[in-house]
Design a protein around this motif. Structure first.
Motif, short mmCIF file in Angstrom:
data_model
loop_
_atom_site.label_atom_id
_atom_site.label_comp_id
_atom_site.label_asym_id
_atom_site.label_seq_id
_atom_site.Cartn_x
_atom_site.Cartn_y
_atom_site.Cartn_z
N ASN A 139 81.01 34.88 -4.24
CA ASN A 139 81.14 33.44 -4.44
C ASN A 139 80.27 32.65 -3.47
N LEU A 140 80.19 33.13 -2.22
CA LEU A 140 79.38 32.43 -1.23
C LEU A 140 77.89 32.53 -1.56
N LEU A 141 77.45 33.68 -2.03
CA LEU A 141 76.05 33.83 -2.44
C LEU A 141 75.72 32.88 -3.59
N ASP A 142 76.64 32.72 -4.50
CA ASP A 142 76.42 31.81 -5.62
C ASP A 142 76.28 30.37 -5.14
N LEU A 192 76.56 25.66 6.20
CA LEU A 192 77.31 26.79 5.61
C LEU A 192 78.77 26.45 5.43
N VAL A 193 79.38 25.84 6.45
CA VAL A 193 80.83 25.66 6.46
C VAL A 193 81.27 24.44 5.65
N LYS A 194 80.50 23.37 5.71
CA LYS A 194 80.98 22.10 5.16
C LYS A 194 81.25 22.17 3.66
N TYR A 195 80.34 22.78 2.89
CA TYR A 195 80.55 22.85 1.44
C TYR A 195 80.48 24.26 0.86
N MET A 207 83.67 25.75 -1.00
CA MET A 207 83.67 25.89 -2.45
C MET A 207 83.89 27.33 -2.89
N SER A 208 83.52 28.29 -2.05
CA SER A 208 83.65 29.70 -2.42
C SER A 208 85.07 30.23 -2.22
N LEU A 209 85.96 29.41 -1.68
CA LEU A 209 87.32 29.85 -1.40
C LEU A 209 88.31 29.49 -2.50
N VAL A 257 92.76 19.76 -3.19
CA VAL A 257 92.39 19.32 -1.85
C VAL A 257 91.11 20.01 -1.40
N LEU A 258 90.99 21.29 -1.72
CA LEU A 258 89.83 22.08 -1.29
C LEU A 258 88.57 21.70 -2.04
#
Length: 332
Positions: free
Chosen positions: A216-219, A240-243, A247-249, A319-320
């Motif tokens: 998901n993070l690679l996408d 990396l962390v902000k979006y 979004m990958s979580l 929320v996420l």
């Protein structure tokens, strides 16, 4: 939000009623009941059985009543906090489950923390160092964790702990502390006995979570908004962390519906292999012996936790991820 919550809570009622019907009737599907199994076991052992006593017990616990009447009585009693009586253990179901619930939840929470603490750093590193030697090595370890059966890993680790460290890992504490009041020695013994179960149970979950977070993070990292952020000079960690990571979580939050019942049920097979006195082996034994009040109440508890977990995950997803809405809106 308030209207959505009311609708979801209202929908939970028929869902749980349907779940209770399925649970009760599936448990009743095998021929016979607990008392017939009990009589068969006694006769196989060469012991005599008093038919009058068995008939008395059947009448006492309502097994001579029609099926639907028994279901209504069982469901009504649960609403009043009466989960029935365990024939196998000769104890009320609430007391029996309560006696094992603390250690089950402790083991499950430690396993969840171990899984998250291992999976997130490894997955982020693999995604940000795609196709590096580190990525290949971690991918191999992850696939190895997925391919290795947990019960086999438990047996291997029990052997290694006994041979190299002289520690016999079985149960949740050393035998001399069973039934004793809480003390420093008992706490240390519990901690020592929980290390291997946490590692064994968490291994497969860690490996699976690494693969999903990485994918998901690679996408997300390949999307245009990340490229634009980098072009504008946004620091790498913030970009990396902000979006992208957030979004990958989505799948991670959506999985809460499965995490809540797992906290209570524990890992059944591993608990049997390691002789852990958690609720998992209790449920399997109850289903095997047709101890219906214990099995039915336990499964109903898992159904309630699943429904609540799904509701919590749906709310947290909004929320996420601001792209997710609880209710659809008309578009022109």
């Amino acid at each position: 939000m308030g209207r959505y919550l009311l609708m979801r809570v209202a929908a939970m009622v028929p869902t749980l009623l349907l779940a209770s019907l399925l649970i009760f009737f599936i448990i009743e599907l095998p021929p016979g009941d607990y008392f017939e199994n009990y009589v068969a076991e006694l006769q196989a052992a060469g012991e005599t059985v008093d038919p009058a006593k068995i008939e008395y017990l059947r009448r006492e616990y309502g097994f001579d009543r029609p099926l639907m009447e028994r279901y209504v009585v069982w469901l009504t009693n649960m609403f009043h906090g009466d989960f029935g009586y365990s024939f196998e253990h000769e104890r009320p179901v609430a007391d029996l489950i309560g006696s094992r619930l603390f250690f089950t939840m402790l083991l499950s929470f430690l396993t969840i923390i171990f899984t998250w603490a291992m999976a997130f750093p490894i997955a982020i590193y693999s995604a940000t160092h795609k196709y590096s030697w580190g990525d290949y090595g971690l991918t191999f370890v992850g696939l190895l964790g997925l391919a290795t059966p947990n019960f086999l890993l438990a047996l291997v680790m029990m052997y290694l702990a006994n041979v190299f460290f002289g520690v016999s890992i079985g149960g949740l504490m050393a035998p001399e502390y069973v039934g004793q009041p809480l003390s420093v020695g008992k706490v240390l013994s519990i901690a020592e006995h929980l290390i291997i179960p946490v590692i064994v149970i968490g291994t497969a979950g860690t490996a699976a979570m690494i693969r999903r977070i990485r994918a998901n993070l690679l996408d997300e990292l390949n999307k245009q908004y990340v490229i634009t952020a980098r072009a504008k000079g946004v620091p790498k960690f913030r970009a990396l962390v902000k979006y992208p990571l957030r979004m990958s979580l989505n799948f991670f939050v959506a999985d809460i519906g499965n995490v809540l019942p797992a906290v209570v049920s524990g890992a059944e097979v591993i608990a049997i292999v390691l002789s852990l006195e958690t609720t998992g082996p209790l449920l399997i034994a109850a289903l095997k012996n047709q101890d219906m009040y214990l099995a039915g109440s336990f499964l109903m508890m898992l159904a309630v936790l699943t429904v609540i977990g799904v509701l919590i995950s749906d709310i947290l997803l909004t929320v996420l991820d601001p792209r997710i809405r609880l209710q659809g809106r008309a578009t022109k």
